[in-house]
Structures are given as structure tokens and as C-alpha cells.
Design a protein around this motif. Structure first.
Motif, PDB file in Angstrom:
ATOM      1  N   LEU A 138       0.827  -1.204   0.000  1.00 23.44           N
ATOM      2  CA  LEU A 138       0.000   0.000   0.000  1.00 23.44           C
ATOM      3  C   LEU A 138       0.862   1.255   0.000  1.00 23.44           C
ATOM      4  N   LEU A 139       0.444   2.243  -0.786  1.00 27.07           N
ATOM      5  CA  LEU A 139       1.095   3.553  -0.797  1.00 27.07           C
ATOM      6  C   LEU A 139       0.337   4.440   0.184  1.00 27.07           C
ATOM      7  N   HIS A 140       1.030   4.983   1.167  1.00 28.13           N
ATOM      8  CA  HIS A 140       0.390   5.726   2.244  1.00 28.13           C
ATOM      9  C   HIS A 140       0.156   7.187   1.854  1.00 28.13           C
ATOM     10  N   CYS A 141      -1.084   7.627   1.999  1.00 27.37           N
ATOM     11  CA  CYS A 141      -1.471   9.010   1.754  1.00 27.37           C
ATOM     12  C   CYS A 141      -2.399   9.460   2.875  1.00 27.37           C
ATOM     13  N   PHE A 142      -2.734  10.744   2.878  1.00 26.15           N
ATOM     14  CA  PHE A 142      -3.722  11.232   3.827  1.00 26.15           C
ATOM     15  C   PHE A 142      -4.514  12.383   3.215  1.00 26.15           C
ATOM     16  N   ILE A 143      -5.707  12.599   3.752  1.00 25.68           N
ATOM     17  CA  ILE A 143      -6.626  13.619   3.246  1.00 25.68           C
ATOM     18  C   ILE A 143      -6.928  14.609   4.343  1.00 25.68           C
ATOM     19  N   LYS A 144      -6.824  15.897   4.017  1.00 26.76           N
ATOM     20  CA  LYS A 144      -7.202  16.959   4.939  1.00 26.76           C
ATOM     21  C   LYS A 144      -8.516  17.586   4.465  1.00 26.76           C
ATOM     22  N   ARG A 145      -9.451  17.710   5.398  1.00 22.66           N
ATOM     23  CA  ARG A 145     -10.763  18.272   5.079  1.00 22.66           C
ATOM     24  C   ARG A 145     -10.891  19.689   5.635  1.00 22.66           C
ATOM     25  N   ASN A 146     -11.444  20.586   4.814  1.00 27.81           N
ATOM     26  CA  ASN A 146     -11.745  21.944   5.253  1.00 27.81           C
ATOM     27  C   ASN A 146     -13.259  22.118   5.199  1.00 27.81           C
ATOM     28  N   ARG A 147     -13.894  22.100   6.359  1.00 33.78           N
ATOM     29  CA  ARG A 147     -15.349  22.137   6.413  1.00 33.78           C
ATOM     30  C   ARG A 147     -15.917  23.464   5.898  1.00 33.78           C
ATOM     31  N   SER A 148     -15.239  24.564   6.171  1.00 32.97           N
ATOM     32  CA  SER A 148     -15.774  25.876   5.817  1.00 32.97           C
ATOM     33  C   SER A 148     -15.812  26.111   4.313  1.00 32.97           C
ATOM     34  N   THR A 149     -14.815  25.570   3.596  1.00 34.82           N
ATOM     35  CA  THR A 149     -14.749  25.775   2.142  1.00 34.82           C
ATOM     36  C   THR A 149     -15.197  24.553   1.345  1.00 34.82           C
ATOM     37  N   HIS A 150     -15.553  23.469   2.048  1.00 36.67           N
ATOM     38  CA  HIS A 150     -15.966  22.211   1.391  1.00 36.67           C
ATOM     39  C   HIS A 150     -14.890  21.704   0.444  1.00 36.67           C
ATOM     40  N   THR A 151     -13.640  21.798   0.883  1.00 35.32           N
ATOM     41  CA  THR A 151     -12.519  21.338   0.065  1.00 35.32           C
ATOM     42  C   THR A 151     -11.793  20.195   0.773  1.00 35.32           C
ATOM     43  N   TYR A 152     -11.148  19.348  -0.046  1.00 33.20           N
ATOM     44  CA  TYR A 152     -10.416  18.185   0.436  1.00 33.20           C
ATOM     45  C   TYR A 152      -9.093  18.127  -0.313  1.00 33.20           C
ATOM     46  N   CYS A 153      -8.009  17.947   0.405  1.00 35.41           N
ATOM     47  CA  CYS A 153      -6.680  17.895  -0.215  1.00 35.41           C
ATOM     48  C   CYS A 153      -6.027  16.548   0.081  1.00 35.41           C
ATOM     49  N   LEU A 154      -5.485  15.941  -0.954  1.00 35.04           N
ATOM     50  CA  LEU A 154      -4.804  14.652  -0.840  1.00 35.04           C
ATOM     51  C   LEU A 154      -3.300  14.865  -0.837  1.00 35.04           C
ATOM     52  N   TYR A 155      -2.612  14.232   0.122  1.00 33.09           N
ATOM     53  CA  TYR A 155      -1.166  14.351   0.253  1.00 33.09           C
ATOM     54  C   TYR A 155      -0.532  12.955   0.277  1.00 33.09           C
TER      55      TYR A 155
END
Length: 384
Positions: A109-126
Motif C-alpha cells: 500500500l502507498l500511504h497518503c492522507f486527506i485533509k478536510r476543510n469544512r468551511s470551504t468544502h474542500t479536500y486535499c490529498l497528500y
């Protein structure tokens, strides 16, 4: 000697595009393909050894930019870099932006993580750079939720600051139905069809500053995701399945050979048009979102979530995430190819209020894995 090459490359004005192929005008120190520059005259045997040393020394994302820069020096360097830099399923490394649409590594498995921004309804994958659950990471993809009267759209882009559908950084989108139990992953194909000249009534040639690049976008259906309604009661775990339209079932076989560079990339329309599994008409997407599953599989790989087990001591449903998930949530899941297959293709789980881990491997790509995880964030009226 390698350090001197890297220093010269970094000091040069090398232009590297967000694609595997670098245009001829990006060459350094010469015209055309850069064949007149001193770097192009380097003996191929010596050049190959230097590039191999650079590739071996760059094991993490921040340093991978030097490998990309080497591909922009001239055509001879570009060809050797393409031979040395393997695609993700073999190397386990995401070197070029096109890597986010290529299958993940086969050996784990390749390890990644997702950060959620509730106020802007955006999600970023790292991409995780260490074994820790949280680190600075390397940015890969971003998504923004758009609420529609009858459905929700998640626009996915290569740039967090530009997530418009008409942008060149547009990768694709995830579309839901009204109930939030069916989703379709659409991959975007953009093609620059030339410059559209502004109207100019003067007989002279139009000013190049008035020319604007016009991008035509075509969406291709890559996968369908469905959640069962009211499974185990309103507070029980979710049950889901993903029909990967661009991936045949045979891809999970142990003897499956390595894919070519362009396969499963989602960036070549010929792949979709020549593969009956990959190509999906808009009507079929509408039928799927409205509830019809007829004719959707057609030999495509089907991923299902691994069933959790009830823990009598904890009084909750549990899955073994091997330390990658620390917070209980209905959003947590693991996807496998079949109930008998223990190989986890994708796992997603919560580790903080707005922080989630996402680990994936062959045969799905980072883009597909990210889109599947986005479906777990969405509100599901009829599923819970």
C-alpha cells in the motif's frame, strides 16, 4: 560529479510542464530539442550512470523534482529518464503528475492522507513522506464539493487554488445521485485545440496577446460506486461496492504482467474508445445514478468493502487497519476484490477531526482512490 550536475540543472531555467512529455521549447541552452547544448553531447553511457545515481538518491517527493528537471534538458536526456523512471506499480514512486492516474504499486500500500476543510468544502490529498500518521506530506490532488439541486459534484484538480472545470489542471469529478447512495467517477480529458484569435477588423496580423487558449473537455466514466440502503440498521456499518469500469477483473491475478506506460492512465481517449469495458455512454451513467445496475459490470473489476466484525468487549464493529486508523467512524472502510481475497486494494479511515488516512495499491490509481474516499464524505440520506 553528480552534485555538480544537479547544481547546474537547478541553476538553469528549465521549464517543466505538468505532463510526462516536455515541449521542445523547454530545452536548455539551444533551440529545438536542445541538441546544440553542451549537455546533449554527453556520452550516453556516462549520462545513464549519472541519471541512475540521481534516481537512486531521490527516494521522497521533495527531491524528485531533480529527476523531472533532467527530463527537460533535451530529447536525449528525456528518453533516458523515461527508461530509468519506472511507473508507480513497479517503483512505488509518484514522479510525474500523470502518476496520479496510473495504477499504484504492486508490492504494498502507498500511504497518503486527506485533509478536510469544512468551511470551504474542500479536500486535499497528500502523499505521506514518513511512516507517521501525520507529516507535511506532498500535495497530490484537491477537490471541492458543489451542491446541485438533484446531485452533488466533487471537482478534482491538480491545483488547490484552481479547481474550475475549464482549467488545464482539471483531472475529473465525482457525481452523486440525490439520495447519496450511488456515485460515478468521471475522468477528464482536456485537449488544447489551438488558439482562438480575438476579432480584429484590421488587415494586420492579430496581436498574440489577444489570443486565448481554448480547452475542450470530455468526461469518461471510469467507475461506479454504490452503497446499500439501511444495512444493519440506521447506525450500522456501511456496505459498498465499486465497479471499476476501466480495470478488467484479470488485473488482480497474481501472474498479471506489468502494464504499459499509457494503460489505465485515463489521459488517452484511444484507450477508452478501444476498450469496451472502459468506455461508458452518458445514458449508462444516468441509469446507474437512478438505480439501474443492468449491464454495468461487463467483466470489470468489482471491489467490495471488507465486512467488519462485532467486538463484544468494545461493543462496536471493528476492522484491522494495522495502526493506520485511530478514530472510530462510519466512514472507515477497506476494499477487497472478493470476500475470499485478503489483499486490501484501498483502505480509508479517520485519525483526527478533519484528518483521514488513505492507503491504496495496484490496480487502482491515486485519482480513483481519492474519488472513492470522497464518496464516503458525502451525505447519505438513505444509508444511515
Amino acid at each position: 560529479m553528480t552534485l555538480k550536475f544537479i547544481a547546474r540543472l537547478r541553476s538553469s531555467r528549465v521549464v517543466v510542464q505538468d505532463q510526462l512529455e516536455v515541449p521542445d521549447q523547454a530545452a536548455v541552452g539551444g533551440g529545438g530539442d536542445g541538441e546544440d547544448c553542451c549537455w546533449a553531447k554527453l556520452p550516453p553511457e556516462l549520462l545513464r550512470e549519472v541519471l541512475l545515481m540521481i534516481e537512486d538518491s531521490e527516494t521522497r517527493w521533495p527531491q524528485r523534482k531533480t529527476v523531472v528537471a533532467c527530463a527537460g534538458v533535451c530529447s536525449s536526456w528525456r528518453l533516458i529518464v523515461k527508461e530509468i523512471v519506472k511507473f508507480p506499480e513497479i517503483s512505488g514512486k509518484l514522479t510525474f503528475p500523470i502518476s496520479v492516474k496510473q495504477p499504484g504499486p504492486k508490492d504494498g500500500l502507498l500511504h497518503c492522507f486527506i485533509k478536510r476543510n469544512r468551511s470551504t468544502h474542500t479536500y486535499c490529498l497528500y502523499l505521506s513522506l514518513t511512516n507517521a500518521l501525520t507529516d507535511d506530506g506532498k500535495f497530490l490532488l484537491a477537490a471541492r464539493k458543489h451542491k446541485r439541486p438533484t446531485h452533488n459534484d466533487y471537482i478534482i484538480s491538480l491545483r488547490a487554488e484552481d479547481m474550475s472545470r475549464g482549467s488545464s489542471s482539471y483531472v475529473g469529478k465525482l457525481r452523486s445521485n440525490y439520495l447519496g447512495n450511488r456515485y460515478t467517477i468521471l475522468a477528464g480529458q482536456s485537449a488544447h485545440t489551438g488558439s482562438k484569435m480575438a476579432k480584429n477588423h484590421s488587415p494586420r496580423l492579430p496581436n498574440l496577446k489577444h489570443a486565448s487558449s481554448k480547452v475542450h473537455l470530455v468526461n469518461y466514466s471510469m467507475a461506479h460506486i454504490s452503497y446499500e440502503l439501511e444495512v444493519f440498521g440506521s447506525r450500522g456499518p456501511r456496505r459498498m461496492q465499486c465497479i471499476m469500469g476501466t480495470i478488467p477483473t484479470a488485473s488482480t491475478a497474481p501472474e498479471e504482467p506489468a502494464r504499459a506506460w499509457s494503460e489505465f492512465s485515463g489521459l488517452n481517449t484511444d484507450i477508452f474508445q478501444s476498450n469496451p469495458i472502459a468506455h461508458s455512454e452518458p445514458a449508462s451513467m444516468g441509469n446507474f445514478l437512478s438505480g439501474s445496475l443492468c449491464g454495468q459490470k461487463n467483466g470489470a473489476l468489482v471491489l467490495i468493502n471488507k465486512a467488519p466484525r462485532w467486538n463484544e468487549q468494545l461493543h462496536c464493529w471493528c476492522l484491522n487497519f494495522h495502526g493506520r486508523v485511530t478514530v472510530a467512524s462510519v466512514k472507515n472502510f477497506q476494499l477487497v476484490a472478493s470476500p475470499e481475497n485478503r489483499k486490501i486494494v484501498l483502505q480509508f479511515g479517520k485519525v483526527g477531526k478533519d484528518l483521514f488516512t488513505m492507503d491504496y495499491q495496484y490496480p487502482i490509481s491515486a485519482f480513483q482512490a481519492f474519488a472513492i474516499c470522497l464518496s464516503s464524505f458525502d451525505t447519505k440520506v438513505a444509508c444511515e
